[in-house]
Scaffold this active site. Structure first.
Site, PDB file in Angstrom:
ATOM      1  N   ARG A 288       0.839  -1.197   0.000  1.00  0.00           N
ATOM      2  CA  ARG A 288       0.000   0.000   0.000  1.00  0.00           C
ATOM      3  C   ARG A 288       0.868   1.239   0.000  1.00  0.00           C
ATOM      4  O   ARG A 288       1.838   1.342   0.767  1.00  0.00           O
ATOM      5  CB  ARG A 288      -0.919   0.018   1.234  1.00  0.00           C
ATOM      6  CG  ARG A 288      -2.000  -1.042   1.168  1.00  0.00           C
ATOM      7  CD  ARG A 288      -2.957  -0.966   2.318  1.00  0.00           C
ATOM      8  NE  ARG A 288      -3.903  -2.071   2.273  1.00  0.00           N
ATOM      9  CZ  ARG A 288      -4.751  -2.388   3.236  1.00  0.00           C
ATOM     10  NH1 ARG A 288      -4.768  -1.659   4.342  1.00  0.00           N
ATOM     11  NH2 ARG A 288      -5.575  -3.404   3.116  1.00  0.00           N
ATOM     12  N   ARG A 303       1.950   1.113  10.146  1.00  0.00           N
ATOM     13  CA  ARG A 303       1.515   1.545   8.809  1.00  0.00           C
ATOM     14  C   ARG A 303       2.683   1.407   7.837  1.00  0.00           C
ATOM     15  O   ARG A 303       3.453   2.326   7.619  1.00  0.00           O
ATOM     16  CB  ARG A 303       1.020   2.996   8.877  1.00  0.00           C
ATOM     17  CG  ARG A 303       0.102   3.402   7.739  1.00  0.00           C
ATOM     18  CD  ARG A 303      -0.417   4.813   7.953  1.00  0.00           C
ATOM     19  NE  ARG A 303      -1.218   4.915   9.155  1.00  0.00           N
ATOM     20  CZ  ARG A 303      -2.522   4.643   9.222  1.00  0.00           C
ATOM     21  NH1 ARG A 303      -3.168   4.262   8.154  1.00  0.00           N
ATOM     22  NH2 ARG A 303      -3.171   4.769  10.366  1.00  0.00           N
ATOM     23  N   GLU A 375      -6.688  -0.766  15.354  1.00  0.00           N
ATOM     24  CA  GLU A 375      -7.310  -1.685  14.391  1.00  0.00           C
ATOM     25  C   GLU A 375      -6.341  -2.795  13.979  1.00  0.00           C
ATOM     26  O   GLU A 375      -5.183  -2.540  13.655  1.00  0.00           O
ATOM     27  CB  GLU A 375      -7.761  -0.919  13.153  1.00  0.00           C
ATOM     28  CG  GLU A 375      -8.394  -1.801  12.086  1.00  0.00           C
ATOM     29  CD  GLU A 375      -8.298  -1.211  10.688  1.00  0.00           C
ATOM     30  OE1 GLU A 375      -8.311  -2.000   9.734  1.00  0.00           O
ATOM     31  OE2 GLU A 375      -8.186   0.024  10.562  1.00  0.00           O
ATOM     32  N   SER A 378     -10.540  -5.596   9.710  1.00  0.00           N
ATOM     33  CA  SER A 378     -11.842  -5.082   9.270  1.00  0.00           C
ATOM     34  C   SER A 378     -12.564  -6.214   8.563  1.00  0.00           C
ATOM     35  O   SER A 378     -11.991  -6.855   7.675  1.00  0.00           O
ATOM     36  CB  SER A 378     -11.681  -3.896   8.319  1.00  0.00           C
ATOM     37  OG  SER A 378     -11.322  -2.726   9.005  1.00  0.00           O
ATOM     38  N   ARG A 417       0.697  -6.304  12.342  1.00  0.00           N
ATOM     39  CA  ARG A 417       0.056  -5.673  13.500  1.00  0.00           C
ATOM     40  C   ARG A 417      -0.153  -6.669  14.642  1.00  0.00           C
ATOM     41  O   ARG A 417      -0.129  -6.295  15.810  1.00  0.00           O
ATOM     42  CB  ARG A 417      -1.263  -5.027  13.084  1.00  0.00           C
ATOM     43  CG  ARG A 417      -1.073  -3.827  12.170  1.00  0.00           C
ATOM     44  CD  ARG A 417      -2.323  -3.010  12.026  1.00  0.00           C
ATOM     45  NE  ARG A 417      -2.081  -1.834  11.182  1.00  0.00           N
ATOM     46  CZ  ARG A 417      -2.902  -0.796  11.063  1.00  0.00           C
ATOM     47  NH1 ARG A 417      -4.036  -0.795  11.741  1.00  0.00           N
ATOM     48  NH2 ARG A 417      -2.612   0.220  10.289  1.00  0.00           N
TER      49      ARG A 417
END
Length: 453
Positions: A288, A303, A375, A378, A417
């Site tokens: 990403r 991130r 987070e 999702s 994560r």
């Protein structure tokens, strides 16, 4: 992708859905574009029918040896043929205008999704586990660097910011986490493991809605000869639109998550109802660009541009997709339960949902070093939004007309994560990290990671 017929049938509901997402109503504009499209189609069809009818009359006139009438008709057919390219182009432009407008509009939230402008409108669903509270708890990058096994400086020399080099015990721990997740989802949750491509074409990115809106969020790869051709065309001064088309025709998208490839496994197919649900999982690198995230999580592994993720995807019927959403959430949560990591699950509000989602649950893991929930997964149900973009359908028992499937995707989990969460929740006062019991068999029986001498 939205269905213009549904928008025409209930424009008020469509506009209210957009308002809930913080957008202005668009039904009137879309219906006007559809009217233009229909007019263009009608004009082309009328001209085609008139041309065909007159061509038939020409044959009849010649059979009667009425050359004057035949010549008159042939002249008229010639005039119609001259207008055909313009009518065809008008239809193409009208079709594209409507398609582009529909492709840029996010999915409509389900009625039970809480309405809110941003993450502050999210609603907590439940919590599991007792968060560890400690003023002395270190953040994961402090732990990893102190162990000498997490190296951001070298990664920056190799690739720039938002990359990391993991070594020895931490490299093995990340691998162990990924293997544990994929084994759990296959063996206990019934997902089929897939090893998909990491590079995909534009239409595949479009299918799961990474394009066109999120083009800048992706990384793109070009084969050497293709890049050379694009550069040559630019140097030769070819029109900008032509060069842009060459770029899109020759590039590959680097998947931001295996959702892209797993969901597109059913593109352009008509499945039987008996085949559903399909449940896929994959453990892959993901990429990403993190466009727009400047200044956020600049330290550490939260991130990253490159990370490993265990993805879950389900393909279902509309009647079962809500239950499948709950099942997927349970599967993702089970990873954290087995790792004995505290977490909470949130129902995202309309202003914080992803573009393709109609309802999303976020799982947030407790990070003692940050003193906050972050987070880690999702889980989203997308109704038929992606299916329309992929033309993925199924035929219900006893029905001739196929329907669009429903698609769902979720993280089960983001491996990097999860590594962060393990480091922060299992850190010890002496700087070592205890290996969660469920991972010890994947670590060759190792119970602690300590600084190497």
């Amino acid at each position: 992708m939205h269905d213009i017929r549904s928008i025409r049938e209930n424009p008020a509901a469509f506009d209210q859905g957009l308002r809930n997402r913080g957008m202005e109503p668009l039904s009137a504009q879309l219906i006007a574009l559809d009217d233009q499209r229909k007019s263009a189609i009608s004009a082309l069809q009328a001209a085609t029918e008139r041309r065909n009818a007159m061509s038939k009359e020409i044959g009849q006139a010649k059979a009667k040896k009425d050359e004057a009438r035949a010549s008159e008709l042939m002249a008229e057919v010639g005039r119609i043929k001259e207008t055909m390219p313009e009518l065809e182009e008008a239809e193409r432009v009208a079709e594209k205008a409507l398609f582009d407008a529909l492709a840029a509009i996010p999915n409509i939230p389900k009625p039970d999704v809480p309405v809110g402008a941003d993450e502050h409108g999210n609603v907590e669903r439940h919590r599991v586990g007792m968060p560890r509270m400690s003023n002395s708890a270190k953040q994961h990058f402090e732990i990893g660097e102190a162990l000498g096994l997490m190296d951001f400086e070298t990664a920056a020399k190799l690739s720039g910011s938002r990359f990391v080099v993991l070594k020895a015990g931490l490299a093995r721990l990340e691998r162990a986490l990924g293997q544990f997740m994929i084994d759990l989802h296959v063996n206990e949750h019934g997902y089929t493991e897939v090893n998909p491509p990491l590079l995909v074409r534009d239409d595949v990115m479009f299918g799961t809605a990474q394009l066109p809106k999120f083009e800048d969020d992706q990384f793109w790869a070009f084969p050497g000869n293709s890049l050379e051709q694009v550069m040559q065309a630019a140097l030769e001064g070819q029109p900008r639109d032509a060069v842009a088309k060459m770029i899109k025709d020759t590039r590959y998208g680097m998947i931001p998550t295996a959702e892209v490839t797993l969901t597109n496994l059913v593109r352009e197919q008509i499945l039987s109802e008996e085949e559903l649900p399909l449940r896929f999982t994959a453990l892959t690198p993901s990429f990403r660009a993190e466009a727009g995230s400047a200044g956020r999580d600049t330290r550490g592994m939260i991130r990253q541009h490159q990370f490993v993720k265990c993805e879950l995807v389900s393909i279902t019927t509309p009647e079962t997709s809500a239950d499948e959403h709950e099942r997927m959430l349970t599967s993702a949560e089970n990873v954290l339960k087995k790792l004995e990591l505290p977490f909470r699950t949130m129902t995202l509000c309309t202003g914080d949902m992803g573009f393709a989602s109609t309802k999303t649950y976020d799982i947030e893991v407790w990070l003692p070093g940050q003193g906050a929930y972050r987070e880690i997964s999702s889980c989203s149900v997308c109704s038929d939004f992606q299916a329309r973009r992929m033309n993925a359908r199924y035929r219900a028992a006893g029905e001739k007309q196929p329907r669009f499937v429903h698609t769902l995707n979720g993280s089960g989990l983001a491996v990097g994560r999860t590594l962060v969460a393990v480091l922060e929740n299992y850190q010890n006062e002496d700087g070592s990290v205890t290996i969660p019991s469920v991972l010890q068999s994947y670590m060759g029986g190792l119970t602690r990671i300590e600084r190497q001498a």
